[in-house]
Design a protein around this motif. Structure first.
Motif, PDB file in Angstrom:
ATOM      1  N   ARG A  82       0.834  -1.204   0.000  1.00 42.76           N
ATOM      2  CA  ARG A  82       0.000   0.000   0.000  1.00 42.76           C
ATOM      3  C   ARG A  82       0.869   1.253   0.000  1.00 42.76           C
ATOM      4  O   ARG A  82       2.019   1.230   0.460  1.00 42.76           O
ATOM      5  CB  ARG A  82      -0.928  -0.001   1.219  1.00 42.76           C
TER       6      ARG A  82
ATOM      7  N   ASN B 295      -1.004   6.488   1.911  1.00 41.56           N
ATOM      8  CA  ASN B 295      -2.391   6.771   2.284  1.00 41.56           C
ATOM      9  C   ASN B 295      -3.210   5.502   2.522  1.00 41.56           C
ATOM     10  O   ASN B 295      -4.415   5.586   2.789  1.00 41.56           O
ATOM     11  CB  ASN B 295      -3.064   7.613   1.195  1.00 41.56           C
ATOM     12  N   GLY B 296      -2.570   4.354   2.395  1.00 40.13           N
ATOM     13  CA  GLY B 296      -3.255   3.090   2.636  1.00 40.13           C
ATOM     14  C   GLY B 296      -3.939   2.490   1.428  1.00 40.13           C
ATOM     15  O   GLY B 296      -4.595   1.445   1.549  1.00 40.13           O
ATOM     16  N   TYR B 297      -3.759   3.103   0.235  1.00 37.46           N
ATOM     17  CA  TYR B 297      -4.376   2.544  -0.960  1.00 37.46           C
ATOM     18  C   TYR B 297      -3.468   1.481  -1.571  1.00 37.46           C
ATOM     19  O   TYR B 297      -2.248   1.651  -1.616  1.00 37.46           O
ATOM     20  CB  TYR B 297      -4.649   3.641  -1.991  1.00 37.46           C
TER      21      TYR B 297
ATOM     22  N   ASP C 139      -3.217  -7.359   5.324  1.00 40.04           N
ATOM     23  CA  ASP C 139      -2.495  -7.051   4.090  1.00 40.04           C
ATOM     24  C   ASP C 139      -2.238  -8.297   3.251  1.00 40.04           C
ATOM     25  O   ASP C 139      -1.457  -8.248   2.292  1.00 40.04           O
ATOM     26  CB  ASP C 139      -1.156  -6.371   4.405  1.00 40.04           C
TER      27      ASP C 139
ATOM     28  N   SER D  25     -12.023  -0.652   2.235  1.00 37.60           N
ATOM     29  CA  SER D  25     -12.390  -0.523   3.641  1.00 37.60           C
ATOM     30  C   SER D  25     -13.893  -0.780   3.787  1.00 37.60           C
ATOM     31  O   SER D  25     -14.627  -0.869   2.800  1.00 37.60           O
ATOM     32  CB  SER D  25     -12.045   0.869   4.156  1.00 37.60           C
TER      33      SER D  25
END
Length: 399
Positions: free
Chosen positions: A119, A122-124, A164, A322
């Motif tokens: 990722r 930003n967690g994308y 993940d 999410s």
């Protein structure tokens, strides 16, 4: 492995705390390129590989799509480019088709398959890599969060958060995290196959050997016996000899030919064992040898490929989005848009789906292995198959 060393340094993936609970699974792997005999190397068996290949190839043909069904903004396909890129090219080293084939192969061999999601800040999700491990250990931290510790072929380890990890599994019954390995159930069958294969190889090697027994009628010293035997071999059994193929002995000895009698496996026994292995992988001879009919492939698809497509879509959806994003209608689906297994008659019958707006012209052309045409992505509908409310309105106006 430079890649894994780099990934282990990424924040949020490395895990240093001591585990409070363990749950291990051993992976089936292959070392070297030696001749196959049963020693746990399932993928080196031609029978096992033949069983796996149809499923892996079919998994590679599944087409992943990002669907957004938002009540306010409507229905969209592949609305986010970064998700579409991940589905088409999970990482710089493989396409989506190759990635899906690799995951399906690992799933068949181990009943488990793992991939790591990388990722951005930003967690994308940016990339997805299959994890080439020989062992996996489930560990929990003091807060109860699940991590997986992988052991690689070079002996290094890496620990990543389960959130993940794309984890595919089947035969999921007696374990909390992992699917049950097929190795135990296949061990005796594979051992039988190994013995049969070795017997066939030995029989083939010995089929061209002719054995001779020289029986001397008088007592001779050992060195004289050896000398006479060597002369017999040199004169009559050497392919470069002038007398090769014909032998003559005097009255001192008798030459007797001995035919080799090696064990040749019974074909019926071999076939029964092979059928049991086919059953373990939920396949059959026609699927393995691509001799299936349309109905036979449909039955195989519904039993093996469709559940795999559903699991791919569910796992991707949970790991890439999410809860908030899923609440907005985002999900991943894998569809079998390639219907090349269908007969020409079946493909032509899909034309009725185009007339009723269930398929676009380009979707039908793809089934016929034809290139798309301009404007063919819009659904069309025959006038006599219009929406009921529209038909009623037209009738009222006409009346």
């Amino acid at each position: 492995m430079a890649f894994w060393n780099q990934k282990n340094k990424m924040e949020g993936h490395a895990k240093k705390e001591q585990p409070t609970e363990k749950n291990r699974v051993a992976m089936v792997t292959t070392y070297g390129e030696n001749f196959y005999s049963w020693n746990g190397k399932l993928y080196e068996s031609d029978i096992v590989r033949a069983c796996i290949r149809p499923k892996a190839k079919a998994a590679g043909k599944l087409v992943g799509k990002h669907i957004r069904d938002d009540p306010k903004k409507g229905f969209k396909v592949n609305p986010e480019p970064y998700i579409r890129y991940i589905l088409e090219e999970p990482n710089p080293y493989m396409t989506g088709q190759q990635f899906q084939e690799k995951m399906a192969t690992q799933l068949c061999l181990n009943n488990n398959a793992f991939a790591l999601i990388i990722r951005d800040k930003n967690g994308y999700p940016e990339q997805i890599y299959p994890i080439p491990c020989i062992g996996v250990e489930a560990v929990y931290d003091k807060d109860g969060e699940l991590f997986l510790r992988f052991t690689y072929k070079n002996g290094n380890t890496g620990t990543f958060a389960y959130s993940d990890i794309i984890h595919m599994r089947q035969d999921y019954s007696d374990r909390e995290i992992f699917g049950s390995s097929p190795a135990g159930a296949l061990a005796q069958l594979m051992e039988c196959i190994g013995v049969i294969d070795q017997g066939v190889v030995k029989a083939v090697k010995n089929s061209g050997i002719i054995r001779w027994l020289l029986m001397f009628k008088s007592s001779m010293r050992p060195e004289d016996i050896k000398k006479q035997t060597d002369e017999f071999v040199e004169n009559y059994l050497d392919i470069e000899s002038d007398t090769f193929g014909a032998a003559g002995v005097d009255a001192k000895a008798d030459a007797k030919q001995i035919e080799p009698k090696d064990y040749v496996p019974n074909a019926a026994v071999t076939e029964r064992i092979t059928d049991r292995i086919y059953s373990m992988f939920n396949t059959n001879k026609k699927i393995v040898q691509s001799a299936w009919t349309e109905d036979e492939w449909t039955a195989y698809y519904e039993a093996e490929i469709e559940p795999l497509a559903i699991q791919f879509g569910d796992v991707y959806t949970v790991r890439l989005f999410s809860r908030r994003e899923r609440g907005c209608g985002n999900k991943i689906i894998f569809e079998a848009s390639n219907l090349q297994c269908a007969s020409l008659k079946t493909k032509l019958e899909f034309l009725a789906m185009v007339d009723r707006g269930a398929m676009t012209p380009n979707e039908w052309r793809a089934v016929m292995n034809l290139a798309p045409v301009e404007g063919g992505d819009k659904p069309i509908r025959r006038l006599d198959t219009q929406v009921v409310a529209m038909a009623k309105g037209a009738m009222q106006e006409g009346g």
